[in-house]
Scaffold this motif. Structure first.
Motif, short mmCIF file in Angstrom:
data_model
loop_
_atom_site.label_atom_id
_atom_site.label_comp_id
_atom_site.label_asym_id
_atom_site.label_seq_id
_atom_site.Cartn_x
_atom_site.Cartn_y
_atom_site.Cartn_z
N TRP A 235 -3.94 10.53 -19.79
CA TRP A 235 -2.87 9.89 -19.02
C TRP A 235 -2.61 10.67 -17.73
O TRP A 235 -2.51 10.08 -16.65
CB TRP A 235 -1.60 9.80 -19.86
N LYS B 275 -2.67 12.55 -23.92
CA LYS B 275 -1.78 13.01 -22.86
C LYS B 275 -2.60 13.48 -21.65
O LYS B 275 -2.25 13.19 -20.50
CB LYS B 275 -0.89 14.15 -23.35
N LYS C 267 -3.71 13.34 -29.93
CA LYS C 267 -2.47 13.20 -29.17
C LYS C 267 -2.55 13.95 -27.85
O LYS C 267 -2.20 13.42 -26.80
CB LYS C 267 -1.30 13.70 -30.01
N SER C 268 -3.03 15.19 -27.89
CA SER C 268 -3.12 15.97 -26.65
C SER C 268 -4.21 15.42 -25.73
O SER C 268 -4.06 15.45 -24.51
CB SER C 268 -3.39 17.44 -26.97
#
Length: 95
Positions: free
Chosen positions: A51, A48, A44-45
């Protein structure tokens, strides 16, 4: 024969339940669960961060590349026009 089969099922059932209730198995399951949780958070990190890096690249670096390309084309056009007008071709100064 059916009685004998049920006694085997009982032994297998007892052995499997004693193994599944073992502290080693419990710790193994807990470690696997913790590893899954950490992997999920890491993915998940990482997503991010990817992105943020991608959008920053699009906003800051791509316009810079486009502007540098325009400047190079403009310098090339000036050199072509100068050579057509008969002026000696002068290399563009490096910045």
């Amino acid at each position: 024969m059916a009685a004998r089969k049920s006694s085997k099922d009982g032994v297998l059932s007892r052995v499997s339940s004693s193994i599944s209730e073992s502290p080693i198995v419990y710790k193994g399951k807990r470690v696997a669960s913790d590893a899954g949780f950490v992997a999920k958070k890491l993915l998940k990190s990482t997503g991010k961060a990817a992105w943020i890096a991608g959008t920053t690249f699009l906003i800051l670096v791509v316009p810079l590349i486009i502007e540098m390309d325009r400047e190079a084309q403009f310098n090339e056009l000036e050199l072509q026009q100068a050579s057509l007008l008969g002026a000696p071709a002068v290399a563009a100064p490096l910045k």
